[in-house]
Structures are given as structure tokens and as C-alpha cells.
Design an enzyme around this catalytic site. Structure first.
Site: not given
Length: 105
Positions: A6, A8-10, A13
Site C-alpha cells: 500500500l 500509505n504503508c510505512d 515505503r
């Protein structure tokens, strides 16, 4: 190398930052190909399903009893992230063991 996760998943990233040549696939928008899900499920079994996620907590009991591959097809955000596919090798998550398996540790 393909990284399924995803945007927006830390953790995703962080993985992308350390794997800049990986192709990123956002499972929310693009999903995961059925054959990739089947191979990942065969390798990781129940670990592939993230039962700690918000999506899981929002499912009713009837939905939770569905087969894991059916659940992942309907709700791709239930997949533990990231799923990294490098040829025939698959790595799930991005902990120290996963980083070592990818040659980063």
C-alpha cells in the site's frame, strides 16, 4: 522485483526506499494477480492474511470464515505487507529476516 503493498504503508515505503529498482504495485488500486496470491498462500499459508488489520476487524464473523484466497481477492488490504516477488523467490514482510533474505542485512 515486484513489491506488492500500500502506498500509505510505512513498512512498504521503507522497503521501497531500500529497494529502489523494485516495481511497486498498490494492492488497493491494482490488486494482486491470482497466480501470485496462490503461490504466496502456498508458501506462507496463514501468515499471508493480516488478522491484525483494520480491514479484518471490520469483517463480520461470516466473512472471516471464507477461504483466505477468496478474502484476499475481495479485500486485498488484508494481505500482510509488503509481498516482494523476485523471480521465483517470495518474501513476506520487511523485518530483519526478510531484509537478510533479500541481501540487505
Amino acid at each position: 522485483m515486484i513489491l506488492y503493498g500500500l502506498k500509505n504503508c510505512d513498512t512498504c515505503r521503507k522497503a521501497l526506499k531500500l529497494l529502489p529498482d523494485a516495481t511497486f504495485v498498490d494492492v488497493r488500486g491494482e490488486g494482486v494477480p491470482a497466480e501470485v496470491l496462490q503461490q504466496a498462500h502456498a508458501q506462507f499459508e496463514s501468515k499471508l492474511l493480516n488478522t491484525r488489520s483494520t480491514t479484518w476487524r471490520q469483517l463480520d464473523e461470516a466473512e472471516r470464515t471464507k477461504a483466505p484466497l477468496e478474502l484476499l481477492a475481495e479485500h486485498p488490504t488484508l494481505m500482510k505487507r509488503p509481498l516482494i516477488v523476485d523471480g521465483v523467490r517470495m518474501v513476506l514482510g520487511f523485518d530483519k529476516a526478510a531484509q537478510t533474505a533479500l541481501g540487505l542485512g
